[in-house]
Design a protein around this motif. Structure first.
Motif, PDB file in Angstrom:
ATOM      1  N   THR A  47     -13.440 133.290 -26.694  1.00 28.09           N
ATOM      2  CA  THR A  47     -14.547 132.345 -26.760  1.00 28.09           C
ATOM      3  C   THR A  47     -15.232 132.519 -28.112  1.00 28.09           C
ATOM      4  O   THR A  47     -15.067 133.539 -28.781  1.00 28.09           O
ATOM      5  CB  THR A  47     -15.574 132.554 -25.623  1.00 28.09           C
ATOM      6  OG1 THR A  47     -16.187 133.838 -25.764  1.00 28.09           O
ATOM      7  CG2 THR A  47     -14.933 132.416 -24.253  1.00 28.09           C
ATOM      8  N   ALA A  48     -16.010 131.528 -28.511  1.00 29.31           N
ATOM      9  CA  ALA A  48     -16.686 131.569 -29.801  1.00 29.31           C
ATOM     10  C   ALA A  48     -17.877 132.518 -29.759  1.00 29.31           C
ATOM     11  O   ALA A  48     -18.539 132.663 -28.730  1.00 29.31           O
ATOM     12  CB  ALA A  48     -17.152 130.167 -30.183  1.00 29.31           C
ATOM     13  N   VAL A  49     -18.120 133.170 -30.891  1.00 25.74           N
ATOM     14  CA  VAL A  49     -19.269 134.060 -31.022  1.00 25.74           C
ATOM     15  C   VAL A  49     -20.058 133.702 -32.279  1.00 25.74           C
ATOM     16  O   VAL A  49     -19.544 133.053 -33.191  1.00 25.74           O
ATOM     17  CB  VAL A  49     -18.857 135.555 -31.064  1.00 25.74           C
ATOM     18  CG1 VAL A  49     -18.255 135.993 -29.738  1.00 25.74           C
ATOM     19  CG2 VAL A  49     -17.891 135.837 -32.208  1.00 25.74           C
ATOM     20  N   THR A  50     -21.303 134.121 -32.289  1.00 19.65           N
ATOM     21  CA  THR A  50     -22.182 133.944 -33.439  1.00 19.65           C
ATOM     22  C   THR A  50     -22.560 135.309 -33.974  1.00 19.65           C
ATOM     23  O   THR A  50     -22.219 136.339 -33.378  1.00 19.65           O
ATOM     24  CB  THR A  50     -23.469 133.177 -33.046  1.00 19.65           C
ATOM     25  OG1 THR A  50     -24.192 133.956 -32.096  1.00 19.65           O
ATOM     26  CG2 THR A  50     -23.152 131.827 -32.464  1.00 19.65           C
TER      27      THR A  50
ATOM     28  N   THR B 119     -23.566 129.949 -27.251  1.00 19.34           N
ATOM     29  CA  THR B 119     -23.898 129.222 -26.020  1.00 19.34           C
ATOM     30  C   THR B 119     -23.911 127.712 -26.192  1.00 19.34           C
ATOM     31  O   THR B 119     -23.953 126.990 -25.212  1.00 19.34           O
ATOM     32  CB  THR B 119     -25.262 129.669 -25.486  1.00 19.34           C
ATOM     33  OG1 THR B 119     -26.249 129.436 -26.495  1.00 19.34           O
ATOM     34  CG2 THR B 119     -25.259 131.141 -25.109  1.00 19.34           C
ATOM     35  N   ALA B 120     -23.903 127.219 -27.441  1.00 19.47           N
ATOM     36  CA  ALA B 120     -23.951 125.775 -27.680  1.00 19.47           C
ATOM     37  C   ALA B 120     -23.474 125.472 -29.092  1.00 19.47           C
ATOM     38  O   ALA B 120     -23.448 126.354 -29.955  1.00 19.47           O
ATOM     39  CB  ALA B 120     -25.378 125.258 -27.498  1.00 19.47           C
ATOM     40  N   ALA B 121     -23.134 124.211 -29.341  1.00 16.67           N
ATOM     41  CA  ALA B 121     -22.672 123.794 -30.665  1.00 16.67           C
ATOM     42  C   ALA B 121     -23.718 124.077 -31.729  1.00 16.67           C
ATOM     43  O   ALA B 121     -23.391 124.384 -32.876  1.00 16.67           O
ATOM     44  CB  ALA B 121     -22.317 122.310 -30.653  1.00 16.67           C
ATOM     45  N   SER B 122     -24.963 124.018 -31.372  1.00 15.37           N
ATOM     46  CA  SER B 122     -26.036 124.245 -32.341  1.00 15.37           C
ATOM     47  C   SER B 122     -26.081 125.694 -32.824  1.00 15.37           C
ATOM     48  O   SER B 122     -26.739 125.991 -33.813  1.00 15.37           O
ATOM     49  CB  SER B 122     -27.382 123.852 -31.736  1.00 15.37           C
ATOM     50  OG  SER B 122     -27.629 124.610 -30.564  1.00 15.37           O
ATOM     51  N   ASP B 123     -25.367 126.597 -32.150  1.00 13.33           N
ATOM     52  CA  ASP B 123     -25.335 128.003 -32.564  1.00 13.33           C
ATOM     53  C   ASP B 123     -24.570 128.228 -33.865  1.00 13.33           C
ATOM     54  O   ASP B 123     -24.730 129.253 -34.494  1.00 13.33           O
ATOM     55  CB  ASP B 123     -24.684 128.874 -31.480  1.00 13.33           C
ATOM     56  CG  ASP B 123     -25.564 129.065 -30.274  1.00 13.33           C
ATOM     57  OD1 ASP B 123     -26.762 128.759 -30.341  1.00 13.33           O
ATOM     58  OD2 ASP B 123     -25.032 129.542 -29.252  1.00 13.33           O
TER      59      ASP B 123
ATOM     60  N   GLY C  20     -20.925 128.844 -22.987  1.00 12.54           N
ATOM     61  CA  GLY C  20     -20.074 130.020 -22.852  1.00 12.54           C
ATOM     62  C   GLY C  20     -19.121 130.230 -24.013  1.00 12.54           C
ATOM     63  O   GLY C  20     -18.185 131.009 -23.906  1.00 12.54           O
ATOM     64  N   GLY C  21     -19.344 129.528 -25.121  1.00  7.61           N
ATOM     65  CA  GLY C  21     -18.471 129.678 -26.282  1.00  7.61           C
ATOM     66  C   GLY C  21     -17.131 128.988 -26.140  1.00  7.61           C
ATOM     67  O   GLY C  21     -16.221 129.189 -26.936  1.00  7.61           O
TER      68      GLY C  21
ATOM     69  N   ALA D 155     -21.100 116.955 -30.151  1.00  2.61           N
ATOM     70  CA  ALA D 155     -21.836 116.616 -31.367  1.00  2.61           C
ATOM     71  C   ALA D 155     -22.363 117.861 -32.049  1.00  2.61           C
ATOM     72  O   ALA D 155     -23.203 118.558 -31.527  1.00  2.61           O
ATOM     73  CB  ALA D 155     -22.962 115.645 -31.085  1.00  2.61           C
ATOM     74  N   GLY D 156     -21.857 118.165 -33.206  1.00  2.00           N
ATOM     75  CA  GLY D 156     -22.356 119.319 -33.935  1.00  2.00           C
ATOM     76  C   GLY D 156     -21.338 119.939 -34.843  1.00  2.00           C
ATOM     77  O   GLY D 156     -20.423 119.293 -35.337  1.00  2.00           O
ATOM     78  N   TYR D 157     -21.485 121.217 -35.022  1.00  2.00           N
ATOM     79  CA  TYR D 157     -20.735 122.029 -35.957  1.00  2.00           C
ATOM     80  C   TYR D 157     -19.280 122.199 -35.511  1.00  2.00           C
ATOM     81  O   TYR D 157     -19.029 122.576 -34.370  1.00  2.00           O
ATOM     82  CB  TYR D 157     -21.428 123.388 -36.034  1.00  2.00           C
ATOM     83  CG  TYR D 157     -20.804 124.387 -36.940  1.00  2.00           C
ATOM     84  CD1 TYR D 157     -21.012 124.320 -38.305  1.00  2.00           C
ATOM     85  CD2 TYR D 157     -20.040 125.419 -36.429  1.00  2.00           C
ATOM     86  CE1 TYR D 157     -20.458 125.264 -39.147  1.00  2.00           C
ATOM     87  CE2 TYR D 157     -19.483 126.369 -37.264  1.00  2.00           C
ATOM     88  CZ  TYR D 157     -19.696 126.287 -38.616  1.00  2.00           C
ATOM     89  OH  TYR D 157     -19.147 127.220 -39.452  1.00  2.00           O
TER      90      TYR D 157
END
Length: 127
Positions: A26-29, A39-43, A87-88, A97-99
């Motif tokens: 899963t994606a992490v920041t 937790t979201a595209a805005s991260d 959840g990434g 919509a986003g990054y």
């Protein structure tokens, strides 16, 4: 933080801020220099988690290359720009919509399916 090149992939290691052992693929920041769940595209995720670290252990994060990534919904089209959703998990940018963190190389029938994606942490903002 360590950086390693494995074939055509770049994986960085950084300390896990919390228990990420259930979030492999899963994606992490990054927050305060530590890996944390996206937790979201805005991260604006930095990459996809490759291992199962608990808090304080090294998280291996693919920032460039081909990685497995857990889908957050059905992904029917290869070549779709992907972002991080709840959840990434991978979602089509048009849906979230986003990054953009990557591009799908395979498809998923439903939420929870594992896809392969070309990860490029430089991303772009689709807004």
């Amino acid at each position: 933080m360590a950086v390693g090149s494995y074939g055509s992939a770049i994986i960085i290691t950084m300390e896990a801020a919390t228990d990420l052992s259930a979030l492999q693929y899963t994606a992490v920041t990054a927050a305060a220099g530590k890996a944390t769940a996206s937790t979201a595209a805005s991260d604006k995720a930095i990459g996809v988690l490759q291992n199962k670290p608990v808090a304080g252990e090294n998280a291996k994060v693919m920032v460039l290359g081909v990685s497995k990534w857990t889908a957050g919904a059905a992904l029917a089209t290869q070549g779709t720009a992907l972002t991080s959703g709840t959840g990434g998990k991978a979602l089509a940018v048009a849906t979230a919509a986003g990054y953009a963190l990557g591009i799908s190389l395979t498809t998923a029938a439903a939420d929870g399916g594992i896809i392969r994606a070309l990860i490029n942490a430089t991303g772009y903002d689709s807004d």
